[in-house]
Structures are given as structure tokens and as C-alpha cells.
Design a protein around this motif. Structure first.
Motif, PDB file in Angstrom:
ATOM      1  N   GLY A  52       0.817  -1.218   0.000  1.00  0.00           N
ATOM      2  CA  GLY A  52       0.000   0.000   0.000  1.00  0.00           C
ATOM      3  C   GLY A  52       0.850   1.267   0.000  1.00  0.00           C
ATOM      4  N   GLY A  53       1.904   1.253   0.802  1.00  0.00           N
ATOM      5  CA  GLY A  53       2.775   2.430   0.877  1.00  0.00           C
ATOM      6  C   GLY A  53       3.484   2.678  -0.449  1.00  0.00           C
ATOM      7  N   THR A  87      -5.046   7.565   4.722  1.00  0.00           N
ATOM      8  CA  THR A  87      -6.050   6.876   5.532  1.00  0.00           C
ATOM      9  C   THR A  87      -5.961   5.362   5.397  1.00  0.00           C
ATOM     10  OG1 THR A  87      -7.433   8.770   5.081  1.00  0.00           O
ATOM     11  CG2 THR A  87      -8.500   6.920   6.126  1.00  0.00           C
ATOM     12  N   ALA A  88      -5.577   4.882   4.215  1.00  0.00           N
ATOM     13  CA  ALA A  88      -5.572   3.447   3.985  1.00  0.00           C
ATOM     14  C   ALA A  88      -4.275   2.776   4.449  1.00  0.00           C
ATOM     15  CB  ALA A  88      -5.807   3.162   2.500  1.00  0.00           C
ATOM     16  N   LEU A  89      -3.367   3.564   5.053  1.00  0.00           N
ATOM     17  CA  LEU A  89      -2.052   3.010   5.391  1.00  0.00           C
ATOM     18  C   LEU A  89      -1.884   2.851   6.894  1.00  0.00           C
ATOM     19  CD1 LEU A  89      -0.015   5.374   3.043  1.00  0.00           C
ATOM     20  CD2 LEU A  89      -0.744   3.031   2.553  1.00  0.00           C
ATOM     21  N   ASP A  90      -0.985   1.953   7.313  1.00  0.00           N
ATOM     22  CA  ASP A  90      -0.771   1.845   8.756  1.00  0.00           C
ATOM     23  C   ASP A  90       0.117   2.997   9.251  1.00  0.00           C
ATOM     24  OD1 ASP A  90       2.023   1.082   8.884  1.00  0.00           O
ATOM     25  OD2 ASP A  90       1.375  -0.830   8.027  1.00  0.00           O
ATOM     26  N   VAL A  91       0.164   3.151  10.576  1.00  0.00           N
ATOM     27  CA  VAL A  91       0.648   4.417  11.150  1.00  0.00           C
ATOM     28  C   VAL A  91       2.081   4.784  10.762  1.00  0.00           C
ATOM     29  CG1 VAL A  91       1.042   5.656  13.310  1.00  0.00           C
ATOM     30  CG2 VAL A  91      -0.969   4.222  13.051  1.00  0.00           C
ATOM     31  N   THR A  92       3.006   3.806  10.808  1.00  0.00           N
ATOM     32  CA  THR A  92       4.390   4.177  10.479  1.00  0.00           C
ATOM     33  C   THR A  92       4.517   4.586   9.015  1.00  0.00           C
ATOM     34  OG1 THR A  92       4.773   1.808  10.293  1.00  0.00           O
ATOM     35  CG2 THR A  92       5.781   2.923  12.176  1.00  0.00           C
ATOM     36  N   ILE A  93       3.816   3.883   8.145  1.00  0.00           N
ATOM     37  CA  ILE A  93       3.866   4.223   6.718  1.00  0.00           C
ATOM     38  C   ILE A  93       3.206   5.580   6.494  1.00  0.00           C
ATOM     39  CG2 ILE A  93       3.327   3.430   4.380  1.00  0.00           C
ATOM     40  CD1 ILE A  93       5.142   1.518   5.812  1.00  0.00           C
ATOM     41  N   GLN A  94       2.120   5.840   7.224  1.00  0.00           N
ATOM     42  CA  GLN A  94       1.467   7.154   7.136  1.00  0.00           C
ATOM     43  C   GLN A  94       2.465   8.275   7.350  1.00  0.00           C
ATOM     44  OE1 GLN A  94      -1.766   7.930   9.830  1.00  0.00           O
ATOM     45  NE2 GLN A  94      -3.079   6.375   8.905  1.00  0.00           N
ATOM     46  N   ALA A  95       3.268   8.155   8.398  1.00  0.00           N
ATOM     47  CA  ALA A  95       4.221   9.216   8.727  1.00  0.00           C
ATOM     48  C   ALA A  95       5.230   9.397   7.595  1.00  0.00           C
ATOM     49  CB  ALA A  95       4.930   8.892  10.037  1.00  0.00           C
TER      50      ALA A  95
END
Ligand SMILES: Nc1ncnc2c1ncn2[C@@H]1O[C@H](COP(=O)(O)OP(=O)(O)OP(=O)(O)O)[C@@H](O)[C@H]1O
Ligand SMILES: [Mg+2]
Length: 239
Positions: free
Chosen positions: A158-159, A184-192
Motif C-alpha cells: 500500500g505504501g 487513511t488506507a495506510l498503517d501508522v508508520t507508513i502514514q508518517a
């Protein structure tokens, strides 16, 4: 003062089906200035995505501008032909969507999709477009780019897919980058990581940004100003 890059004035969008019509954006007015990052927050269904899609000329079926005006670089976006829109999209405005899996074409290798974005909007040969794409893939933090170039969206995480979307959006150096819930569709570490990348790409390109999110914390980190929408209205605007 120079005119804003993007300006919406009493802008309205309505959905109609037969005789029935209901307003989805109600007289919204706001501006995005050069290099500025404007955040848009608001509960689900308040009109954030419609606002973004309006500026891309991608309103869903049944929706139409029903009043007011949107201007980009001082030029009206009302009543543009599909061909006019093609010259606006890519070079002037580009958008990153929430779900790269639906925004990317599942049948075309990701590198080629980036190259096609370049050759659609820039006067480049096929080979140059490919080189631009590979270069852009490195800039968004992807490695083994020659190999990745030929992979299909479903083969990527996804990332990585979101990095591909960012490369596609940035390849023509748009003046305005629209990001609609890009993490929104990514997990927290990838979000950052993706947020850092977006910020960096925006700064390097000298682009303005319209950043849509449910998360005020994220908006606070990324944006200069925020507008709050509710039920098709702008109810608040603040630094
Ligand atoms: N294709 C469509 N057909 C009919 N109504 C629609 C369509 N797309 C959006 N709407 C309506 O327009 C309004 C605004 O929708 P929009 O997608 O802009 O909301 P949003 O703020 O982006 O919400 P979310 O946070 O859930 O993404 C909603 O009331 C929705 O019901
Ligand atoms: Mg939305």
C-alpha cells in the motif's frame, strides 16, 4: 496583491436525478495562494472530496456546478470542455486519491502509468518519459526502479502504491497538488513516511497543496491554514 492560485466564490454543486435536485456544496468561498498548504477537514459526507473533484473537473455523474465560480490562475474553470480540462489536469492541478488501488490501472505496469502521465502532458518522447518516470520513482523513495517499473499495482504494498501515485501526480510539476485522505488506507508508520514525502515534494516543487483529512493533527503538521466544512458549507476558517 496577486490573484490567488485557486479561488472559489459562492461555489455550488448540486446532484440531480430527474426533477429532484439536492445541493452538495453550498456557496463555498475560499482561496489557495501560491505555495500555500490549505487543509480541509469535516465529517464524512460534508463535501470535501466533491470540492477536490470540482477543481479536477472530475465531478461524479449527476453532479454539476449550480452557481458561483472557480478560478485557477485567474481563469474560470466553469464550463470547461473535456479538452480544456485535460490541459488543466496534470500540469496545473494533480490529485492523489485515498485508495491508490482504485486510482491506478490494475492492468498496466506502474512505471508505465507514470510515464504515460508524463507523455500525456509534456512534450517528451517515449524514452524521455520513461527516464522521467524512473527518476521520479527514485525521488519518491522507491528503489530497484528498473524492476519496479514493470510491476503491476497488486504486486506492490500500500505504501509503495501511494508513492507511485505521488510520482504520477508530481511528474508534470503541478502548481497545485490535491491530496484527498492520502494516508487513511495506510498503517501508522507508513502514514508518517508518506506525509514526510508529501511535504518534501511540495516544498521542492514549490507547489501549493490542498490537503483533505479527518485528522486535525495531520493538518496541523502539514498545512498553513484550515477550513472546516459541514453539510456542504464552510463553517470555519483558521490558521
Ligand atoms: N456519486 C454520488 N452520487 C450521489 N451523491 C453523492 C455522490 N458523491 C457524493 N455524493 C454526496 O455529496 C456529498 C458530499 O460527498 P463527498 O464525497 O464530497 O464527502 P466527503 O466530505 O469527501 O466525505 P468522506 O470524508 O466520507 O470522504 C455527500 O452528501 C454525498 O452523499
Ligand atoms: Mg471524501
Amino acid at each position: 496583491m496577486a490573484p490567488a492560485l485557486l479561488e472559489l466564490q459562492n461555489y455550488q454543486v448540486a446532484f440531480s436525478a430527474g426533477q429532484e435536485s439536492y445541493p452538495a456544496l453550498r456557496e463555498i468561498s475560499f482561496a489557495v495562494r501560491d505555495r500555500e498548504a490549505l487543509g480541509i477537514v469535516g465529517e464524512s459526507g460534508c463535501g470535501k472530496s466533491l470540492t477536490a473533484l470540482s477543481v479536477m473537473g472530475l465531478l461524479p455523474k449527476g453532479a454539476a456546478v449550480s452557481g458561483g465560480e472557480a478560478r485557477l490562475n485567474g481563469k474560470s474553470l466553469n464550463g470547461l470542455t473535456p479538452e480544456d480540462w485535460r490541459s488543466v489536469r496534470g500540469k496545473q492541478v494533480a490529485m492523489i486519491f485515498q485508495d491508490p488501488m482504485t486510482a491506478l490501472n490494475p492492468l498496466i505496469p506502474v512505471g508505465r502509468q507514470i510515464a504515460e502521465a508524463a507523455s500525456t502532458h509534456l512534450p517528451v518522447s517515449k524514452r524521455e518519459a520513461k527516464n522521467l518516470a524512473l527518476d521520479m520513482m527514485r525521488k519518491v523513495g522507491l528503489s530497484r526502479t528498473e524492476h519496479l517499473y514493470r510491476e503491476y499495482p497488486h504486486q506492490l504494498s500500500g505504501g509503495m502504491r501511494q508513492r507511485i501515485m505521488i510520482a504520477m501526480a508530481m511528474i508534470c510539476k503541478p502548481q497545485l497538488l490535491i491530496a484527498d485522505e492520502p494516508t487513511t488506507a495506510l498503517d501508522v508508520t507508513i502514514q508518517a513516511q508518506i506525509l514526510d514525502l508529501l511535504r518534501e515534494m511540495k516544498e521542492n516543487a514549490g507547489a501549493a497543496m490542498m490537503f483533505i483529512s479527518h485528522d486535525l493533527g495531520v493538518i496541523r503538521e502539514i498545512c498553513d491554514r484550515v477550513i472546516v466544512m459541514y453539510a456542504g458549507y464552510i463553517v470555519e476558517e483558521a490558521p
